[in-house]
Enzyme design. Structure first.
Site, mmCIF file in Angstrom:
data_model
loop_
_atom_site.group_PDB
_atom_site.id
_atom_site.type_symbol
_atom_site.label_atom_id
_atom_site.label_comp_id
_atom_site.label_asym_id
_atom_site.label_seq_id
_atom_site.Cartn_x
_atom_site.Cartn_y
_atom_site.Cartn_z
ATOM 1 N N LYS A 103 2.403 -2.956 6.384
ATOM 2 C CA LYS A 103 2.826 -2.768 4.993
ATOM 3 C C LYS A 103 4.299 -2.356 4.915
ATOM 4 O O LYS A 103 4.981 -2.682 3.947
ATOM 5 C CB LYS A 103 1.910 -1.759 4.293
ATOM 6 C CG LYS A 103 0.445 -2.233 4.197
ATOM 7 C CD LYS A 103 0.294 -3.510 3.350
ATOM 8 C CE LYS A 103 -1.149 -3.812 3.004
ATOM 9 N NZ LYS A 103 -1.302 -5.017 2.181
ATOM 10 N N SER B 187 0.870 -1.172 0.000
ATOM 11 C CA SER B 187 0.000 0.000 0.000
ATOM 12 C C SER B 187 0.905 1.219 0.000
ATOM 13 O O SER B 187 2.065 1.139 0.415
ATOM 14 C CB SER B 187 -0.852 -0.008 1.278
ATOM 15 O OG SER B 187 -1.402 1.266 1.520
ATOM 16 N N THR C 41 -12.748 -0.271 -3.638
ATOM 17 C CA THR C 41 -13.124 -1.673 -3.359
ATOM 18 C C THR C 41 -13.877 -1.677 -2.023
ATOM 19 O O THR C 41 -14.061 -0.626 -1.413
ATOM 20 C CB THR C 41 -11.871 -2.574 -3.199
ATOM 21 O OG1 THR C 41 -11.188 -2.178 -2.009
ATOM 22 C CG2 THR C 41 -10.926 -2.483 -4.377
ATOM 23 N N TYR D 233 -1.766 -0.449 10.462
ATOM 24 C CA TYR D 233 -1.906 -0.987 9.097
ATOM 25 C C TYR D 233 -0.641 -0.632 8.313
ATOM 26 O O TYR D 233 -0.048 -1.483 7.645
ATOM 27 C CB TYR D 233 -3.160 -0.400 8.438
ATOM 28 C CG TYR D 233 -3.282 -0.689 6.955
ATOM 29 C CD1 TYR D 233 -3.535 -1.976 6.494
ATOM 30 C CD2 TYR D 233 -3.143 0.332 6.004
ATOM 31 C CE1 TYR D 233 -3.636 -2.237 5.123
ATOM 32 C CE2 TYR D 233 -3.246 0.085 4.649
ATOM 33 C CZ TYR D 233 -3.493 -1.206 4.212
ATOM 34 O OH TYR D 233 -3.593 -1.463 2.865
HETATM 35 N N1 LIG Z 1 -8.512 -0.633 -1.640
HETATM 36 C C1 LIG Z 1 -7.518 0.202 -1.401
HETATM 37 O O1 LIG Z 1 -7.702 1.443 -1.386
HETATM 38 C C2 LIG Z 1 -6.120 -0.324 -1.158
HETATM 39 C C3 LIG Z 1 -5.095 0.609 -1.110
HETATM 40 C C4 LIG Z 1 -3.802 0.161 -0.880
HETATM 41 C C5 LIG Z 1 -3.550 -1.180 -0.730
HETATM 42 N N2 LIG Z 1 -4.556 -2.072 -0.770
HETATM 43 C C6 LIG Z 1 -4.218 -3.491 -0.573
HETATM 44 O O2 LIG Z 1 -4.695 -4.235 -1.665
HETATM 45 C C7 LIG Z 1 -4.977 -5.570 -1.247
HETATM 46 C C8 LIG Z 1 -6.375 -5.966 -1.713
HETATM 47 O O3 LIG Z 1 -7.294 -5.076 -1.105
HETATM 48 P P1 LIG Z 1 -8.750 -4.782 -1.708
HETATM 49 O O4 LIG Z 1 -8.905 -3.316 -1.753
HETATM 50 O O5 LIG Z 1 -9.015 -5.591 -2.906
HETATM 51 O O6 LIG Z 1 -9.621 -5.289 -0.458
HETATM 52 P P2 LIG Z 1 -10.964 -6.181 -0.379
HETATM 53 O O7 LIG Z 1 -11.895 -5.812 -1.484
HETATM 54 O O8 LIG Z 1 -11.419 -6.057 1.024
HETATM 55 O O9 LIG Z 1 -10.430 -7.663 -0.669
HETATM 56 C C9 LIG Z 1 -9.601 -8.289 0.266
HETATM 57 C C10 LIG Z 1 -9.363 -9.727 -0.164
HETATM 58 O O10 LIG Z 1 -8.567 -10.360 0.851
HETATM 59 C C11 LIG Z 1 -9.228 -11.557 1.271
HETATM 60 N N3 LIG Z 1 -8.970 -11.831 2.681
HETATM 61 C C12 LIG Z 1 -9.149 -11.004 3.727
HETATM 62 N N4 LIG Z 1 -8.870 -11.629 4.881
HETATM 63 C C13 LIG Z 1 -8.501 -12.902 4.555
HETATM 64 C C14 LIG Z 1 -8.108 -14.043 5.288
HETATM 65 N N5 LIG Z 1 -8.039 -14.041 6.631
HETATM 66 N N6 LIG Z 1 -7.816 -15.171 4.616
HETATM 67 C C15 LIG Z 1 -7.896 -15.223 3.266
HETATM 68 N N7 LIG Z 1 -8.251 -14.166 2.511
HETATM 69 C C16 LIG Z 1 -8.555 -13.029 3.142
HETATM 70 C C17 LIG Z 1 -10.707 -11.303 1.009
HETATM 71 O O11 LIG Z 1 -11.389 -12.541 0.770
HETATM 72 P P3 LIG Z 1 -12.369 -13.274 1.803
HETATM 73 O O12 LIG Z 1 -13.079 -12.234 2.607
HETATM 74 O O13 LIG Z 1 -13.259 -14.071 0.905
HETATM 75 O O14 LIG Z 1 -11.475 -14.146 2.620
HETATM 76 C C18 LIG Z 1 -10.668 -10.497 -0.282
HETATM 77 O O15 LIG Z 1 -10.582 -11.360 -1.391
HETATM 78 C C19 LIG Z 1 -4.808 -5.579 0.276
HETATM 79 O O16 LIG Z 1 -3.551 -6.121 0.595
HETATM 80 C C20 LIG Z 1 -4.842 -4.100 0.650
HETATM 81 O O17 LIG Z 1 -4.100 -3.832 1.821
HETATM 82 C C21 LIG Z 1 -5.852 -1.681 -0.983
#
Ligand SMILES: NC(=O)c1ccc[n+]([C@@H]2O[C@H](COP(=O)([O-])OP(=O)(O)OC[C@H]3O[C@@H](n4cnc5c(N)ncnc54)[C@H](OP(=O)(O)O)[C@@H]3O)[C@@H](O)[C@H]2O)c1
Length: 266
Positions: A155, A138, A186, A151
């Protein structure tokens, strides 16, 4: 000599957090490129909706060690190797650091740091020369986000793992790509394991937000080019350089943002 590009046709990709958000969008672009994908997450229904015949669904809670082992073991028994490991699953904790209970923080570290670490340890023996690890961090892994300091800590730890592994795995010809997204639209903020997401941090930040599909497309391009680091959107490089060159000015800006949050909460 130009770096060799990554050809994804028929490659075996182990993708965590594949059930929604950036991970689901990544799964679709990887499928489109002809990769065979081991889709890992807890939501079986969502994974099954995404999977094609040539893919593998692994229902796993990555905060649990046995499930991490199962994710790699199932992928190997189905495909025999792993060409690309994408550590994308992640969760957040948004609370004041001095007051936050440690149990959700430990869980967040398990998913955001220990799962990628252990998956790398388990997968590398099955990764041939020319393969790749992608760690989705992130912008909070490059610049501290004081509304989610812990958080950011997960990271930053992942960032250290990414940069160190890139050097350690060079002799095995395994490339390591670090991905640092800014704000991606998301369900991430709705899925935080403790605390309350901070909406409307700044109009500028919201204007910079990108879709999961756009993020996945840029990650795929960085993978194919074997890039080292991807900051998306690119304008966030400005924050990264500010953190290095003008840390005092950046801190002052973050203090003002925190005052805005505190005022809106009181
Ligand atoms: N969205 C943003 O603004 C943003 C910004 C910077 C970085 N990121 C990073 O991008 C990555 C993806 O985030 P996203 O925005 O796509 O979030 P999201 O829509 O909440 O998706 C998170 C994914 O992680 C899985 N997950 C969560 N806890 C889990 C567990 N205990 N075991 C297995 N799977 C798990 C969830 O699947 P299940 O619930 O089905 O298990 C889901 O598929 C993350 O690492 C996040 O830190 C996101």
């Amino acid at each position: 000599m130009p770096r060799q590009t990554l050809e994804l046709q028929n490659k075996v990709v182990l993708l965590t957090g594949a059930s929604e958000g950036i991970g689901a969008a990544l799964a679709r672009v990887l499928q489109f490129r002809g990769a065979r994908v081991a889709l890992v997450a807890r939501s079986e229904k969502k994974l099954k909706e995404l999977a094609r015949q040539e893919d593998l669904v692994v229902v796993a809670d990555l905060s649990v060690q046995a499930d991490r082992m199962k994710a790699v073991a199932d992928t190997i028994s189905c495909f025999g190797r792993i060409d690309v490991l994408i550590n994308n699953a992640g969760v957040g904790v948004y609370d004041k650091t001095i007051a936050v209970p440690l149990q959700p923080v430990r869980k967040m570290f398990e998913v955001n740091f220990f799962a990628p670490l252990e998956l790398c340890q388990l997968a590398v023996p099955y990764m041939p020369r020319g393969s790749m690890i992608v760690n989705v961090s992130s912008i909070g892994g490059k610049v501290i986000l004081p509304w989610a300091t812990l958080y950011s800590a997960t990271k930053y730890a992942l960032n250290a793992l990414t940069e160190g592994l890139r050097v350690e795995l060079h002799p095995r010809c395994i490339h390591v790509l670090g991905v640092y997204p800014g704000h991606v639209r998301t369900g991430f903020q709705q899925h935080i394991v403790h605390g309350r997401a901070v909406e409307d941090l700044s109009p500028f930040r919201n204007r910079l937000a990108i879709s999961a599909e756009e993020c996945a497309r840029l990650i795929l391009r960085a993978m194919e080019r074997r890039a080292r680091t991807l900051v998306v959107p690119r304008l966030y490089w400005f924050a990264v350089w500010c953190a290095h060159l003008f840390p005092g000015a950046l801190e002052a800006r973050l203090r003002r943002m925190m005052q805005g949050i505190d005022n809106s909460e009181s």
